[in-house]
Motif scaffolding. Structure first.
Motif, PDB file in Angstrom:
ATOM      1  N   HIS A  75       0.845  -1.185   0.000  1.00 57.99           N
ATOM      2  CA  HIS A  75       0.000   0.000   0.000  1.00 57.99           C
ATOM      3  C   HIS A  75       0.882   1.238   0.000  1.00 57.99           C
ATOM      4  N   ASP A 109      -2.458   0.004 -12.388  1.00 57.80           N
ATOM      5  CA  ASP A 109      -2.593   0.641 -11.076  1.00 57.80           C
ATOM      6  C   ASP A 109      -1.503   1.698 -10.919  1.00 57.80           C
ATOM      7  N   ARG A 141       1.287  -1.561  -6.794  1.00 58.19           N
ATOM      8  CA  ARG A 141       0.674  -0.235  -6.841  1.00 58.19           C
ATOM      9  C   ARG A 141       1.321   0.683  -7.869  1.00 58.19           C
ATOM     10  N   ASP A 184      -1.396   3.994  -8.326  1.00 59.62           N
ATOM     11  CA  ASP A 184      -1.594   4.579  -7.008  1.00 59.62           C
ATOM     12  C   ASP A 184      -0.323   5.191  -6.421  1.00 59.62           C
TER      13      ASP A 184
END
Length: 317
Positions: free
Chosen positions: A168, A194, A189, A196
């Motif tokens: 994360h 993705d 991520r 992020d």
């Protein structure tokens, strides 16, 4: 910008991490068992491909991945590997030596015990990188005991660099901002599917000089083989993610570029990224991923992928 667009920022790492590494969770039996013979063939393929960087952890097969590295790397022809290990979790044996529980322990004693075991299994006197592993919800004890402990291990020469390895990007960015670490491993991520990590973690790492290693670039295999039944983020792929991966593959096919090549090289579009680690189970995957990491990618494909939402446009200048 042909190939990867790597233009790495200055890093505080005291050594150069190889551009491509192997994540060893599959060698510990992630999703399916791997025999010793197959593990040896995988590591032999790595040697032939010139891959010398291996990322491992006690939790990968309850120590099996680490043990196999120690036992099988030298016969494979890799005498001086670069190894990143992880700490913060201890293995508890079950009855009669069978695998038991994996428990968190962020105390200095727990950190040292974990590292000592992670040196014994791969038969090493030190490791190159030690990550605090999945410390998302443990900020207080990380601040109080874990970070000081890994700093002392670095000062003692048992590890050459320290950092955090997490799935994360938000919590990882918070740790990078607060603590003096050399490297951050972000898994899943920062991929074609993705982005992020782009908004917080990666700009911060450029500012602090923290090297970034990216894992999960193939999205648990979806970006290697985007078919029904594939895995995505360690679960069966949802229909929407499968459709996006297939669209991405179709765009790459227009330029005769394998989807895996774009997926593996994508993270290097950002200057913070030093290395990519890719999980490999059979030897054929090692060979294919090594070739994909070198496959020429024309600038026009990156721009087409950006227009379709797979590449953030700001990475293309």
């Amino acid at each position: 910008m042909t190939g990867s667009a790597a233009h790495g920022a200055p890093s505080r790492l005291p050594f150069d991490l190889p551009r491509l590494g192997i994540g060893t969770a599959p060698l510990g039996g992630l999703f399916q068992e791997v025999t010793d013979q197959d593990a040896a063939a995988t590591l032999g393929a790595a040697a032939r491909a010139g891959i010398t960087y291996f990322d491992t952890a006690p939790r990968y097969g309850h120590g099996l991945a680490e043990e196999r590295l120690g036992r099988l790397l030298p016969p494979a022809g890799i005498i001086e590997p670069v190894i990143s290990a992880k700490t913060g979790w201890l293995l508890r044996p079950g009855p009669d030596g069978a695998p038991g529980d994996v428990v968190t322990d962020w105390t200095e004693r727990g950190i040292r015990t974990s590292l000592e075991s992670s040196l014994t299994r791969p038969r090493r006197s030190s490791v190159d990188v030690l990550y605090l592993h999945d410390a998302d919800d443990h900020a207080e004890v990380v601040r109080r005991t874990a970070c000081p402990a890994v700093r002392r291990l670095r000062d003692e020469g048992l590890v050459r660099a320290i950092g955090f390895g997490m799935n994360h990007s938000g919590p990882l960015a918070s740790y990078v901002a607060e603590f003096d670490v050399d490297v951050a491993l972000i898994a899943g991520r920062f991929s074609l599917l993705d982005h992020d990590a782009l908004t917080t973690l990666l700009p911060l790492c450029v500012k602090t000089g923290t090297a970034v290693v990216v894992g999960g670039v193939l999205s648990t295999g979806l970006l290697a083989a985007p078919f029904p039944g594939a895995m995505f983020n360690y679960r069966p792929v949802p229909a929407e993610a499968l459709a996006r991966a297939q669209r991405c593959r179709a765009l790459c096919a227009e330029f005769e570029v394998p989807l895996a090549a774009a997926a593996i090289q994508f993270p290097f579009l950002h200057p913070a990224v030093t290395s990519v680690v890719v999980g490999c189970r059979p030897a054929t995957e090692v060979t294919a991923n090594a070739a994909a990491s070198r496959f020429p990618i024309p600038d026009e494909l990156w721009h087409r992928l950006a227009a379709a939402g797979f590449v953030p446009p700001q990475l293309l200048g």
